[in-house]
Design a protein around this motif. Structure first.
Motif, PDB file in Angstrom:
ATOM      1  N   TYR A   1       0.816  -1.213   0.000  1.00  0.00           N
ATOM      2  CA  TYR A   1       0.000   0.000   0.000  1.00  0.00           C
ATOM      3  C   TYR A   1       0.851   1.266   0.000  1.00  0.00           C
ATOM      4  CZ  TYR A   1      -4.054   2.947   0.904  1.00  0.00           C
ATOM      5  OH  TYR A   1      -5.046   3.891   0.801  1.00  0.00           O
ATOM      6  N   GLN A   2       2.056   1.194   0.544  1.00  0.00           N
ATOM      7  CA  GLN A   2       2.922   2.380   0.565  1.00  0.00           C
ATOM      8  C   GLN A   2       3.240   2.869  -0.843  1.00  0.00           C
ATOM      9  OE1 GLN A   2       6.181   0.721   2.793  1.00  0.00           O
ATOM     10  NE2 GLN A   2       7.301   0.104   0.968  1.00  0.00           N
ATOM     11  N   LEU A   3       3.218   1.985  -1.837  1.00  0.00           N
ATOM     12  CA  LEU A   3       3.456   2.376  -3.228  1.00  0.00           C
ATOM     13  C   LEU A   3       2.180   2.811  -3.938  1.00  0.00           C
ATOM     14  CD1 LEU A   3       5.897  -0.382  -4.549  1.00  0.00           C
ATOM     15  CD2 LEU A   3       6.458   1.906  -3.686  1.00  0.00           C
TER      16      LEU A   3
ATOM     17  N   THR B   1      -9.709   2.780  -4.307  1.00  0.00           N
ATOM     18  CA  THR B   1     -10.778   3.600  -4.886  1.00  0.00           C
ATOM     19  C   THR B   1     -11.067   3.255  -6.349  1.00  0.00           C
ATOM     20  OG1 THR B   1      -9.280   5.372  -5.554  1.00  0.00           O
ATOM     21  CG2 THR B   1     -10.220   5.507  -3.324  1.00  0.00           C
ATOM     22  N   TYR B   2     -10.228   2.427  -6.977  1.00  0.00           N
ATOM     23  CA  TYR B   2     -10.435   2.067  -8.385  1.00  0.00           C
ATOM     24  C   TYR B   2     -11.413   0.900  -8.506  1.00  0.00           C
ATOM     25  CZ  TYR B   2      -6.647   5.164  -9.592  1.00  0.00           C
ATOM     26  OH  TYR B   2      -5.876   6.284  -9.762  1.00  0.00           O
TER      27      TYR B   2
ATOM     28  N   TYR C   1      -2.887  -3.697 -14.090  1.00  0.00           N
ATOM     29  CA  TYR C   1      -1.594  -3.241 -14.617  1.00  0.00           C
ATOM     30  C   TYR C   1      -1.721  -1.888 -15.309  1.00  0.00           C
ATOM     31  CZ  TYR C   1       0.733  -7.636 -13.487  1.00  0.00           C
ATOM     32  OH  TYR C   1       1.298  -8.689 -12.828  1.00  0.00           O
ATOM     33  N   GLN C   2      -2.833  -1.640 -15.951  1.00  0.00           N
ATOM     34  CA  GLN C   2      -3.036  -0.332 -16.582  1.00  0.00           C
ATOM     35  C   GLN C   2      -3.098   0.766 -15.521  1.00  0.00           C
ATOM     36  OE1 GLN C   2      -6.391  -0.178 -19.230  1.00  0.00           O
ATOM     37  NE2 GLN C   2      -5.817   1.813 -20.032  1.00  0.00           N
TER      38      GLN C   2
ATOM     39  N   GLN D   1      -1.599   5.409 -13.632  1.00  0.00           N
ATOM     40  CA  GLN D   1      -1.923   6.269 -12.490  1.00  0.00           C
ATOM     41  C   GLN D   1      -0.778   6.376 -11.473  1.00  0.00           C
ATOM     42  OE1 GLN D   1      -4.744   8.067 -12.667  1.00  0.00           O
ATOM     43  NE2 GLN D   1      -5.006   7.028 -14.633  1.00  0.00           N
ATOM     44  N   TYR D   2       0.016   5.298 -11.356  1.00  0.00           N
ATOM     45  CA  TYR D   2       1.103   5.294 -10.376  1.00  0.00           C
ATOM     46  C   TYR D   2       2.479   5.352 -11.035  1.00  0.00           C
ATOM     47  CZ  TYR D   2      -2.522   4.333  -6.987  1.00  0.00           C
ATOM     48  OH  TYR D   2      -3.641   4.425  -6.195  1.00  0.00           O
TER      49      TYR D   2
END
Length: 173
Positions: free
Chosen positions: A79-81, A87-88, A96-97, A102-103
């Protein structure tokens, strides 16, 4: 069609879960069975480089083709990453998308183990098969580039119906 590709030690891995390009013709879809946040296990902490009691995002989904179950998959992410990943809508969005777009994670490598197993319990129920139906099981870890470093980003387990799944290995010298 859902695809995952990886290359390690001169071997290319490619698997396809059939949907639109399969002879039966329909799209693949996903059903989210569960997801949320929890404290990591000791094993997850070791594999993902986390500290004791760090939070992880978990998710369990079924992939369908032609309206029939194809694959049961479980995923754990640090979760730190991936703050706010819960929320998705992962019935509509590719994991993976989301990670890539987003990240800004560049997925690099997947290391996995494969073995034949028999369906049992909830796995039989979720995949809508009889107990002892042959399945292909994989578990592994996915790595990605985050802030110019390759780090573990995902632990996963998958149960595939062998009648609707193709896995190929190509070894190169």
């Amino acid at each position: 069609m859902c695809e995952r590709k990886s290359k390690t030690s001169g071997i290319d891995f490619d698997f396809k879960l059939y949907g639109r390009n399969h002879p039966t013709g329909d799209d693949t879809s996903r059903e989210l069975l569960s997801s949320g946040l929890r404290v990591c296990t000791k094993e997850e902490a070791e594999q993902l480089g986390l500290k004791k009691a760090d939070p992880v995002f978990f998710m369990e989904r079924i992939y369908f083709a032609d309206g029939s179950p194809l694959c049961l998959t479980s995923t754990v992410l640090p979760y730190q990453l991936f703050r706010e990943i819960e929320t998705y809508d992962f019935e509509q969005n590719s994991l993976y998308q989301v990670l890539e777009e987003q990240y800004h994670i560049q997925i690099t490598t997947t290391s996995l183990k494969l073995k034949a197993v028999s369906a049992y319990g909830n796995i039989s129920r979720f995949l809508n098969v009889e107990e002892d139906t042959p399945l292909l099981y994989s578990d592994g870890i996915t790595y990605g580039i985050q802030k110019d470093r390759e780090v573990p980003i995902e632990l996963f387990q998958n149960y595939y119906l062998t009648s609707r799944f193709e896995y190929s290995l190509i070894q190169r010298r």
